[in-house]
Design a protein around this motif. Structure first.
Motif, PDB file in Angstrom:
ATOM      1  N   ASP A  68      36.648 -13.305 -96.614  1.00  0.00           N
ATOM      2  CA  ASP A  68      37.313 -12.728 -95.858  1.00  0.00           C
ATOM      3  C   ASP A  68      36.541 -11.846 -94.375  1.00  0.00           C
ATOM      4  OD1 ASP A  68      39.398 -13.621 -96.985  1.00  0.00           O
ATOM      5  OD2 ASP A  68      40.048 -11.610 -97.728  1.00  0.00           O
ATOM      6  N   VAL A  69      35.198 -12.137 -94.738  1.00  0.00           N
ATOM      7  CA  VAL A  69      34.411 -11.326 -93.531  1.00  0.00           C
ATOM      8  C   VAL A  69      33.500 -12.535 -92.867  1.00  0.00           C
ATOM      9  CG1 VAL A  69      34.535  -9.002 -94.525  1.00  0.00           C
ATOM     10  CG2 VAL A  69      32.792 -10.656 -95.254  1.00  0.00           C
ATOM     11  N   ASP A  70      32.969 -12.382 -91.825  1.00  0.00           N
ATOM     12  CA  ASP A  70      31.837 -13.303 -91.093  1.00  0.00           C
ATOM     13  C   ASP A  70      30.671 -12.464 -90.875  1.00  0.00           C
ATOM     14  OD1 ASP A  70      33.538 -15.479 -90.838  1.00  0.00           O
ATOM     15  OD2 ASP A  70      34.543 -14.617 -89.000  1.00  0.00           O
ATOM     16  N   VAL A  71      29.518 -12.631 -91.511  1.00  0.00           N
ATOM     17  CA  VAL A  71      28.519 -12.006 -91.397  1.00  0.00           C
ATOM     18  C   VAL A  71      27.676 -12.412 -90.539  1.00  0.00           C
ATOM     19  CG1 VAL A  71      26.422 -10.723 -92.750  1.00  0.00           C
ATOM     20  CG2 VAL A  71      28.834 -11.244 -93.922  1.00  0.00           C
ATOM     21  N   VAL A  72      27.122 -11.542 -89.477  1.00  0.00           N
ATOM     22  CA  VAL A  72      26.123 -11.984 -88.486  1.00  0.00           C
ATOM     23  C   VAL A  72      24.820 -10.981 -88.636  1.00  0.00           C
ATOM     24  CG1 VAL A  72      25.655 -12.290 -85.804  1.00  0.00           C
ATOM     25  CG2 VAL A  72      28.058 -12.268 -87.052  1.00  0.00           C
ATOM     26  N   ASP A  73      23.546 -11.864 -88.699  1.00  0.00           N
ATOM     27  CA  ASP A  73      22.349 -11.196 -88.589  1.00  0.00           C
ATOM     28  C   ASP A  73      21.557 -11.614 -87.366  1.00  0.00           C
ATOM     29  OD1 ASP A  73      21.758 -10.029 -91.248  1.00  0.00           O
ATOM     30  OD2 ASP A  73      22.028 -12.130 -91.946  1.00  0.00           O
ATOM     31  N   VAL A  74      21.195 -10.460 -86.229  1.00  0.00           N
ATOM     32  CA  VAL A  74      20.677 -10.637 -85.112  1.00  0.00           C
ATOM     33  C   VAL A  74      19.230 -10.100 -85.231  1.00  0.00           C
ATOM     34  CG1 VAL A  74      21.102  -9.931 -82.769  1.00  0.00           C
ATOM     35  CG2 VAL A  74      22.847 -10.080 -84.217  1.00  0.00           C
ATOM     36  N   ALA A  75      18.459 -11.177 -84.929  1.00  0.00           N
ATOM     37  CA  ALA A  75      17.107 -10.949 -84.763  1.00  0.00           C
ATOM     38  C   ALA A  75      16.592  -9.940 -83.411  1.00  0.00           C
ATOM     39  CB  ALA A  75      16.293 -12.370 -84.735  1.00  0.00           C
ATOM     40  N   ASP A  76      15.285  -9.315 -83.707  1.00  0.00           N
ATOM     41  CA  ASP A  76      14.889  -8.779 -82.486  1.00  0.00           C
ATOM     42  C   ASP A  76      14.690  -9.572 -80.974  1.00  0.00           C
ATOM     43  OD1 ASP A  76      14.743  -6.428 -84.115  1.00  0.00           O
ATOM     44  OD2 ASP A  76      12.607  -7.044 -84.913  1.00  0.00           O
ATOM     45  N   SER A  77      14.683 -10.664 -81.190  1.00  0.00           N
ATOM     46  CA  SER A  77      14.367 -11.512 -80.088  1.00  0.00           C
ATOM     47  C   SER A  77      15.703 -12.440 -79.685  1.00  0.00           C
ATOM     48  CB  SER A  77      13.460 -12.653 -80.341  1.00  0.00           C
ATOM     49  OG  SER A  77      13.776 -13.532 -81.302  1.00  0.00           O
ATOM     50  N   GLU A  78      16.826 -11.541 -80.198  1.00  0.00           N
ATOM     51  CA  GLU A  78      18.149 -12.201 -79.801  1.00  0.00           C
ATOM     52  C   GLU A  78      19.326 -11.327 -79.377  1.00  0.00           C
ATOM     53  OE1 GLU A  78      18.981 -15.801 -83.149  1.00  0.00           O
ATOM     54  OE2 GLU A  78      19.058 -13.812 -83.687  1.00  0.00           O
ATOM     55  N   LEU A  79      20.274 -11.815 -78.905  1.00  0.00           N
ATOM     56  CA  LEU A  79      21.574 -10.939 -78.596  1.00  0.00           C
ATOM     57  C   LEU A  79      22.383 -11.950 -79.041  1.00  0.00           C
ATOM     58  CD1 LEU A  79      21.151  -9.550 -74.889  1.00  0.00           C
ATOM     59  CD2 LEU A  79      20.934  -8.198 -77.126  1.00  0.00           C
ATOM     60  N   VAL A  80      23.577 -11.427 -79.564  1.00  0.00           N
ATOM     61  CA  VAL A  80      24.835 -12.363 -80.008  1.00  0.00           C
ATOM     62  C   VAL A  80      26.069 -11.856 -79.036  1.00  0.00           C
ATOM     63  CG1 VAL A  80      26.341 -13.011 -81.836  1.00  0.00           C
ATOM     64  CG2 VAL A  80      23.957 -12.834 -82.243  1.00  0.00           C
ATOM     65  N   LEU A  81      26.514 -12.743 -78.525  1.00  0.00           N
ATOM     66  CA  LEU A  81      27.982 -12.340 -77.902  1.00  0.00           C
ATOM     67  C   LEU A  81      29.155 -12.513 -78.927  1.00  0.00           C
ATOM     68  CD1 LEU A  81      27.248 -14.272 -74.291  1.00  0.00           C
ATOM     69  CD2 LEU A  81      26.684 -11.962 -75.077  1.00  0.00           C
ATOM     70  N   ARG A  82      30.025 -11.705 -78.845  1.00  0.00           N
ATOM     71  CA  ARG A  82      31.171 -11.879 -80.007  1.00  0.00           C
ATOM     72  C   ARG A  82      32.585 -12.049 -79.227  1.00  0.00           C
ATOM     73  NH1 ARG A  82      34.664  -8.201 -82.835  1.00  0.00           N
ATOM     74  NH2 ARG A  82      33.639  -6.342 -81.917  1.00  0.00           N
ATOM     75  N   TYR A  83      33.345 -12.846 -79.781  1.00  0.00           N
ATOM     76  CA  TYR A  83      34.450 -13.372 -79.302  1.00  0.00           C
ATOM     77  C   TYR A  83      35.440 -13.000 -80.268  1.00  0.00           C
ATOM     78  CZ  TYR A  83      32.092 -15.398 -75.249  1.00  0.00           C
ATOM     79  OH  TYR A  83      31.351 -15.691 -74.174  1.00  0.00           O
ATOM     80  N   GLU A  84      36.531 -12.379 -79.981  1.00  0.00           N
ATOM     81  CA  GLU A  84      37.786 -12.390 -81.051  1.00  0.00           C
ATOM     82  C   GLU A  84      38.907 -13.047 -80.309  1.00  0.00           C
ATOM     83  OE1 GLU A  84      38.663  -8.224 -81.429  1.00  0.00           O
ATOM     84  OE2 GLU A  84      36.818  -7.734 -82.744  1.00  0.00           O
ATOM     85  N   ASP A  85      39.495 -13.982 -81.054  1.00  0.00           N
ATOM     86  CA  ASP A  85      40.580 -14.852 -80.740  1.00  0.00           C
ATOM     87  C   ASP A  85      40.465 -15.583 -79.268  1.00  0.00           C
ATOM     88  OD1 ASP A  85      41.871 -14.550 -82.913  1.00  0.00           O
ATOM     89  OD2 ASP A  85      43.232 -12.912 -82.301  1.00  0.00           O
ATOM     90  N   GLY A  86      39.122 -15.967 -79.360  1.00  0.00           N
ATOM     91  CA  GLY A  86      38.765 -16.482 -77.770  1.00  0.00           C
ATOM     92  C   GLY A  86      38.315 -15.510 -76.629  1.00  0.00           C
ATOM     93  N   LYS A  87      38.578 -14.013 -76.884  1.00  0.00           N
ATOM     94  CA  LYS A  87      38.294 -13.341 -75.511  1.00  0.00           C
ATOM     95  C   LYS A  87      37.027 -12.585 -76.149  1.00  0.00           C
ATOM     96  CE  LYS A  87      43.111 -12.559 -74.708  1.00  0.00           C
ATOM     97  NZ  LYS A  87      43.603 -13.564 -75.507  1.00  0.00           N
ATOM     98  N   PHE A  88      36.281 -12.158 -74.901  1.00  0.00           N
ATOM     99  CA  PHE A  88      34.967 -11.386 -75.265  1.00  0.00           C
ATOM    100  C   PHE A  88      35.099 -10.012 -75.877  1.00  0.00           C
ATOM    101  CE2 PHE A  88      31.565  -8.653 -73.304  1.00  0.00           C
ATOM    102  CZ  PHE A  88      30.517  -9.231 -74.021  1.00  0.00           C
TER     103      PHE A  88
END
Length: 366
Positions: A68-88
């Motif tokens: 029931d969860v989505d886990v995201v690991d973000v490295a030091d050399s990264e950024l992650v853009l998160r969208y909910e139901d297609g919206k930023f």
């Protein structure tokens, strides 16, 4: 002792036993035995998974919870853009995150900061919401740009606006003006072959053809100035003043031919060139004015003598014609009488005879 805990549809529960995570609770009513050290953390399923004082890693061993969860690991050399139901929804920096997927769909776009250029996955519409994470650079319509990452050339950029991620890579765009430019050489003192010093004003137009070569030359305009100066000195120094003044229109052609030989090395194209002014010392100018006055005076005297000779020759020819033809002589005589009469107010006649006879006697042939 026990308590009743009800978990709503938009909530989820986390059961702890003596402070340690025990299991995942779905929406329902539960009996919690506090006497046995049980506690329940009720969390909002619309927000990221987080429990104050508890590390996220402690929950991720539960297979039921992970569904029931989505886990995201973000490295030091990264950024992650998160969208909910297609919206930023936001930007994730380095770290580990968990987002419930039971209330809405999550989507994540990873950004490698080692490549600062925004990829096609990033919608241009969200760029204003990325303030602090991006930088904008612009190349004007009359320019060309060279893109550098950490001072290493990447590629050439045409006119437009460009957006880059802020990160460990230093981004720089060096622009070059492609419009036609003018180089003025003013008041340059030069010596002719006959040791006369004069001042020369010269102008040339050029435009950039190779932006990379131009950027590789330090103070390019100063170097072009010196190049033009040397070419002019070379030309003027091999000519005497009189010759230089006589063929000054040819200076531009000589300079353009020499500039054409050098232009490829500077990444430019010379379009045109020309002499604006040749300024002579005062004493030389006075001498030239004296010579010019003498020449013009001699020409005027020659023209006067030529006209006098032509006039005399014309009179001689007229005299010969009148001598050979008495009628022509008489007509010429009457022509002069007519001119005299135009300037006389009145004529007085005395003596006998009628007026016609007296006029005939006055102007007639003896």
């Amino acid at each position: 002792m026990f308590n009743k805990v009800t978990i709503q549809e938009d909530q989820r529960g986390l059961l702890f036993h003596k402070g340690s995570y025990a299991r995942y609770l779905l929406p329902e009513t539960y009996t919690v035995w506090s006497v046995l050290g049980q506690t329940v953390a009720v969390v909002d399923a619309a927000k990221p998974l987080a429990v104050e004082g508890k590390a996220l890693k402690g929950f991720l061993g539960d297979a039921a919870l992970l569904q029931d969860v989505d886990v995201v690991d973000v490295a030091d050399s990264e950024l992650v853009l998160r969208y909910e139901d297609g919206k930023f929804a936001g930007v994730l920096t380095s770290g580990q995150y968990a987002f419930w997927n039971v209330m809405r769909a999550n989507r994540f776009v990873r950004v490698d900061l080692g490549d600062p250029m925004l990829s096609d996955e990033v919608d241009a519409a969200i760029v204003p919401k990325l303030a602090g994470y991006v930088q904008g650079l612009e190349v004007q319509a009359h320019e060309t740009g060279l893109l550098y990452y950490n001072h290493v050339l990447q590629r050439e950029l045409g006119p437009g606006k460009y957006v880059f991620w802020r990160g460990p890579v230093k981004v720089e765009v060096r622009t070059t003006d492609l419009r036609q430019q003018q180089l003025d050489l003013l008041g340059q003192e030069m010596m002719t072959e006959d040791k006369i010093t004069l001042r020369l004003n010269f102008v040339c137009q050029y435009r950039v053809t190779d932006a990379l070569k131009v950027l590789q030359i330090r103070s390019m305009e100063d170097q072009l100035y010196v190049l033009l100066q040397l070419i002019l000195r070379e030309y003027v120094g091999t000519m005497k003043l009189d010759e230089l003044l006589r063929v000054k229109e040819e200076i531009a052609a000589f300079v353009m031919s020499r500039l054409a030989e050098k232009q490829a090395g500077y990444g430019v194209e010379f379009v045109s060139a020309g002499v604006k002014d040749i300024i002579l010392p005062g004493e030389i100018k006075d001498i030239l004015n004296t010579v010019l006055y003498a020449e013009k005076k001699a020409q005027a005297n020659l023209i006067t003598r030529r006209e006098e000779t032509a006039s005399t020759r014309s009179l001689l020819n007229t005299a010969k014609l009148m001598d050979e033809n008495q009628t022509l002589y008489r007509l010429k005589e009457l022509e002069f009488v007519e001119k005299i009469c135009e300037k006389i107010g009145h004529i007085s006649l005395t003596g006998g005879g009628n007026m016609l006879e007296q006029m005939n006697a006055l102007f007639g042939k003896k």
